[in-house]
Structure formats: structure tokens, C-alpha cells
Design a protein around this motif. Structure first.
Motif, mmCIF file in Angstrom:
data_model
loop_
_atom_site.group_PDB
_atom_site.id
_atom_site.type_symbol
_atom_site.label_atom_id
_atom_site.label_comp_id
_atom_site.label_asym_id
_atom_site.label_seq_id
_atom_site.Cartn_x
_atom_site.Cartn_y
_atom_site.Cartn_z
ATOM 1 N N GLN A 218 53.982 -42.491 -7.250
ATOM 2 C CA GLN A 218 53.809 -43.883 -6.842
ATOM 3 C C GLN A 218 52.332 -44.220 -6.690
ATOM 4 O OE1 GLN A 218 55.444 -44.844 -2.994
ATOM 5 N NE2 GLN A 218 55.695 -46.997 -3.497
ATOM 6 N N THR A 262 59.164 -46.088 -9.647
ATOM 7 C CA THR A 262 58.744 -44.971 -8.810
ATOM 8 C C THR A 262 58.899 -45.322 -7.333
ATOM 9 O OG1 THR A 262 57.073 -44.488 -10.489
ATOM 10 C CG2 THR A 262 56.913 -43.291 -8.441
ATOM 11 N N GLY A 263 58.435 -46.525 -6.966
ATOM 12 C CA GLY A 263 58.568 -46.970 -5.578
ATOM 13 C C GLY A 263 60.022 -47.112 -5.170
#
Length: 601
Positions: A218, A262-263
Motif C-alpha cells: 500500500q 491494495t488498501g
């Protein structure tokens, strides 16, 4: 549509987790090294850190004492209907919670101070490290990505220091204290309460093994997005000139989508923690109530009392709460470590080569510079080969040749942005490797094709050439650079605020300001990189006139793209593939009718 989105998301998860595995082998080693580096900053505030730990210790003790007094009031007063002494116990309970609240306030107050001081020092050191790094480091990296380390990553560390350090200490102390009192009150109920630990442990292990690497990804994706944004914002003129708005938007969309995914998975997986902990918490309450109730009934209160069950239900919450907080803080800690690793990666980079031990200051120079069979290669690529020439004091040396011929590399060697591999470069007979870089560059000034102005007033931008210069000296430099008249035509004159890109004035006017800045520096060595390209004819004449004043009496090195600007050079050096093909003045090279002649024609 929804099914496609879910399919894409889980497909990303599979791809991303294959990347996550790359981090597993060195994760513990990197984490330990990073935590050690963070501790080196924290221990600068050892006194306040001791006070914070003391307050955490006090708050944890009094947090445990409160439920214990409540249980005592039930068993010793309420259950037996004894009011004598109950008021005193309640007063004690109020005092306990007042001290608990005060210790919480103090520990947070001091911890904020520690974290802010730590982050201040870290940000300061990182900014100073940027200035120690060689030019080549910045040439190979997006500036926005480096900015992300100075802003987002350090902010991430700041947030975690504010929240996690206290919570981790408090949770550990509360956990140890809770288990001790629970064992004292009832080993059986303690065993019931702790039966959830294996489930909790394996759940947390499954989660944190995935969230740690995901937080690293991230932070990496966030740096990639910031770097791309900075690049595109800086190049807006090019984007609009070629009508590539849709293309850059699609490129940004890919990076933004990667950051989103990703987050999403980092927060989704870490979000399992409170759900699992709440479920285990409720399960623990039910088990304590059931087992405790059975013990009260079967033993007639000899093994366990109602007050003990009340204490245990509260302690069960205090037992799972620190475990829950430790799990949550561990995720925050992983996120901060991911950011800290990126910060310390820059901090651990080898800076620009330090000056040799016998390097000297040169208070003055004649500007007599000699290249003697100089060769240079960078990362196994040979760039310059056996370069020799002499620039006497006050002479103008021009470098010509096609792109990649080695012109800029020679300039970088003169200013010691790079060190040559073999041969020798001397200034007034002294090897430039024996001269301190700061001392060498103090006698130089640069006027480049790509002008750079800082955000600030015109006066401040000119003064950057010599910070101690007076306003009168600044205005005289502007007059000599033919910039004074256009400055006076502006509404705020020398106090006109310029943005970083110098918006509000023309390209030619920007160049005049950089010439004024160079004049103010009063250099003995001048480096010019085609300062008149893309300038209108009238402004070009002003710049040429200003440059003649600037070069007068100074040793000048000129990278020339327009050959008519260097006809008066004392020596012209024709470069090709890092080698000198021809050298001499304009007339001599024209008479040769070689490569320079062909290029000039």
C-alpha cells in the motif's frame, strides 16, 4: 456487474498475495532493524518516555483496581446488606477513577510531545539526507515518490507513535495484571477465560501474516501514485500540447486502482480483528456466566461468589480488550514499519562521496582548468574516453555534438557531481579531488536551458546567488542582466511573488532572472547550457548582451545547440560518443571542413 467486480477483486487478491510472499523471508529481519532505528530516535526523549511508562503503569494498576473494588462492594456490603463502610469504599472508588483519568491525560500529553519531537527530527534528518545524496539518485527516481516518503510515510509513523506506543505498554501491563488477579480470585474461571487464547492466537497470526506485506504494498503504491501525479502536473504543457489527457488519465487510473485494491485488502483483512475479538469476548462472557453460576450453586458460594463473577465479567473484558488492542496496534505498527522502512531506505543510501581527508578550501581561484586524459563510466557504461583540453583564466570553452556525445557529463565532472575514473582534472594546478566540493562550487554559477525559480519574491530568487547581498546589489545585478526594466513594470516590482515555475512572466524573463542570480554570485567559473533557446529575437538580444557581461573576465564552459552563439569561443570542442573528434576556434574548425563544418552547414 457486481459479480465481475468481485471476480476482479479476488483475482487481484490472488495476484497480490503472490507478491506478498516475496516479503516473508526477510520480513522479521527488516522489521527488527526498522524498530531498532525508530527506537534510536525515541530514546532521545528518554526522560519523558520514562514518565509516560510510569503513567501507563499507574493507569493500568488503577484500571484493574476499579472492578476489584466493585466486586468487594457487592460481596462485603450489597449482598450482606451492610451499609457501614460502603460510603468510604465508594469515595475510594471515585479517587481511583480520578487518578486513572489524570494518569491517562499525562501519558497522552507527554507521548504527543515525544512523537512530535521524534517525527520532527526524523523529517529534518530525511530532508538533510536528500541534500547529501548525489544527483544521480534523483535522476533515477520520481520526485513525487520521494516526496511521499517525506510526507505520507512520516505522517504514518507520527500517527502510530501517538497511538500505538502507549496502547502496547498499557495492554501488556493490563494483561499481566488482569491474569494475576484472576488467578488469585479463581483459577477455574481464569482457565475458562483463557480458553479463547488459542483461537485468538491463530486468528491473529493468519491476519497479520497478510496485512503486514499488504501495508508495504500500500505504501509503495501510494508513493507510485504521488510520483505520477507530480510528474504529470509538472508536465501539463506537454500533456495538453499532444492532447494526451485521456492517456495520462488511464495511466493514473491503473495506479489509482492498484492503490485502491491494495488498501481494500489491507483494511478488509485487518478489519476481521474487531469482529473476531467481539465474538470471542461475548463467548467468554457466556462461558464465565455459565461456569460461574454452576460453581455458585453447587458450592453454595464457597468456591465462587456473585461478586467474583461480576469482577470476572469485567476482567474478561479487560482481558480480551488489551489483546484486541494489541492486535489492532500491531496492524498499525505494521503500517508504520512499512512507511518507516521506506524512509530509512533513503536514510541508509550512500550519500554523495565525502571529501577526501586532505581536501582543502580554496578562498579564490583564477579559473584555470585542465582536463588530462580523463575517462568516465557510470554503471559499467563508458561515457567519456581520454578527454584532454585546457581552459585558461577568462577563456570561453564551448562543447558541441549530438545528444549523448558527453557534453553534460563533462560539466558534471567539472562541478564534481560525478568523480572521473581515470586521468586528472586540475584547477589552478590543484587536482579537483583535493578540493572540497562546497569550496569548488562556491566559485561556480550555472545558467541552464531549463530555468528554475523558487516560490517567493523576485528579490529572494535573485538573492539565492548570494544570501548576504544587499538590496542595492540585487538591483544592480538585475540591471546588468537587463532584467531591471521588466521587473519595474510589474505591479509589486522586486516584491512580486513567483510560483515555482515562474508563472506570470515569460520564459525569457525567467532566464534574465537566472542570469541576474549568477551575476550576484560573482563566480570565477561559469557554466551555460544554451540559455537562449526558445526565446524571441528581442529577448535573445537582451540575454546575449547580459551573458557577455556575465562571462567577462570569467572562465566559461558553454554547451551549445545553436552554433552561431559560440563563434567567439576561444576553443570549440566537437564531441562524438564520448571522444573529442575536433577542437579549435571557429575559424580553425571551419577550415578543417570536418564534422564541425558539416554540423555548422
Amino acid at each position: 456487474m457486481r459479480n465481475n467486480s468481485l471476480k476482479a477483486a479476488f483475482q487481484y487478491k490472488r495476484i497480490d498475495l503472490s507478491n506478498v510472499n516475496k516479503f516473508d523471508s526477510k520480513k522479521a529481519e527488516n522489521m527488527g532493524a526498522t524498530l531498532k532505528q525508530i527506537w534510536n530516535y525515541l530514546k532521545m526523549e528518554k526522560g519523558k518516555l520514562f514518565l509516560v511508562i510510569l503513567m501507563v503503569f499507574i493507569s493500568s494498576i488503577f484500571a484493574l483496581l476499579g472492578p476489584f473494588l466493585v466486586g468487594m462492594s457487592i460481596d462485603n456490603f450489597i449482598a450482606v446488606q451492610q451499609l457501614n463502610g460502603l460510603g468510604l469504599l465508594l469515595v475510594g472508588l471515585v479517587i481511583v477513577y480520578i487518578i486513572h483519568s489524570l494518569s491517562l491525560f499525562l501519558q497522552n500529553y507527554w507521548m504527543v510531545d515525544i512523537s512530535q519531537q521524534t517525527v520532527y527530527t526524523l523529517r529534518k534528518n530525511l530532508f538533510e539526507q536528500f541534500h547529501r545524496l548525489p544527483i544521480s539518485y534523483f535522476d533515477k527516481r520520481q520526485h513525487g515518490e520521494l516526496m511521499s516518503r517525506l510526507t505520507n510515510d512520516i505522517d504514518n509513523i507520527n500517527n502510530t507513535l501517538n497511538q500505538s506506543v502507549i496502547q502496547i505498554f498499557a495492554s501488556i501491563l493490563t494483561l499481566l495484571g488482569t491474569v494475576s488477579i484472576m488467578l488469585y480470585l479463581s483459577p477455574v474461571l481464569t482457565l475458562v477465560t483463557m480458553s479463547i487464547i488459542p483461537v485468538m492466537f491463530f486468528s491473529m497470526r493468519w491476519i497479520t501474516r497478510r496485512t503486514g506485506p499488504l501495508y508495504k504494498l500500500q505504501q509503495r503504491d501510494l508513493g507510485d501514485v504521488n510520483g505520477y501525479v507530480e510528474e504529470i502536473v509538472s508536465g501539463q504543457h506537454v500533456v495538453k500540447t499532444y492532447s494526451q489527457e485521456d492517456y495520462v488519465t488511464s495511466q493514473f487510473e491503473q495506479r489509482n486502482k492498484s492503490l485502491q485494491n491494495t488498501g481494500f485488502w489491507a483494511l478488509t483483512i485487518s478489519g476481521f480483528i474487531p469482529k473476531i475479538m467481539n465474538t470471542l469476548n461475548f463467548l467468554s462472557f457466556a462461558m464465565i456466566a455459565f461456569v460461574g453460576g454452576v460453581l455458585v450453586i453447587t458450592s453454595d458460594g464457597s468456591l465462587v461468589t456473585v461478586g467474583t463473577i461480576v469482577i470476572f465479567t469485567e476482567y474478561a473484558r479487560q482481558f480480551t480488550r488489551p489483546l484486541n488492542e494489541l492486535s489492532n496496534q500491531f496492524n498499525l505498527l505494521l503500517s508504520a514499519i512499512a512507511g518507516a522502512e521506506r524512509v530509512f531506505q533513503v536514510m541508509d543510501e550512500t550519500g554523495e562521496e565525502i571529501d577526501e581527508k586532505d581536501a582543502v578550501e580554496i578562498p579564490d581561484t583564477k579559473g584555470h582548468l585542465v582536463f588530462n586524459q580523463v575517462s568516465f563510466g557510470y554503471e559499467s557504461a563508458k561515457i567519456l574516453n581520454d578527454i584532454s583540453f585546457e581552459a585558461r583564466s577568462g577563456e570561453m570553452i564551448a562543447f558541441v555534438g549530438h545528444t549523448g556525445a558527453g557534453k553534460t557529463t563533462i560539466i558534471n565532472l567539472i562541478s564534481r557531481f560525478y568523480n572521473y575514473n581515470s586521468g586528472q582534472i586540475t584547477l589552478d594546478g590543484i587536482d579537483i579531488k583535493k578540493i572540497k566540493r562546497s569550496s569548488l562550487r562556491k566559485h561556480m554559477a550555472f545558467v541552464l536551458q531549463d530555468t528554475f525559480l523558487f516560490h517567493g519574491t523576485i528579490r529572494e530568487n535573485i538573492r539565492y546567488g548570494r544570501l548576504e547581498a544587499t538590496d542595492e546589489e540585487i538591483e544592480q545585478a538585475a540591471k546588468d542582466a537587463n532584467a531591471h526594466d521588466f521587473i519595474l513594470s510589474l505591479q509589486d516590482k522586486y516584491d512580486t511573488i513567483l510560483d515555482q515555475d515562474g508563472s506570470g512572466i515569460s520564459q525569457g524573463q525567467k532566464q534574465l532572472l537566472t542570469i541576474a542570480r549568477a551575476l550576484l554570485a560573482e563566480p570565477k567559473i561559469l557554466i551555460l547550457d544554451e540559455a537562449t533557446s526558445n526565446i524571441d529575437t528581442v529577448t535573445e538580444l537582451k540575454i546575449q548582451e547580459a551573458l557577455k557581461r556575465l562571462m567577462k573576465g570569467r572562465t566559461s564552459f558553454v554547451i551549445a545547440h545553436r552554433l552561431n552563439t559560440i563563434r567567439e569561443a576561444d576553443e570549440i570542442i566537437m564531441l562524438e560518443n564520448g571522444e573529442i573528434m575536433e577542437q579549435g576556434n571557429h575559424q580553425e574548425l571551419m577550415n578543417l571542413q570536418g564534422k564541425y563544418y558539416q554540423l555548422y552547414q
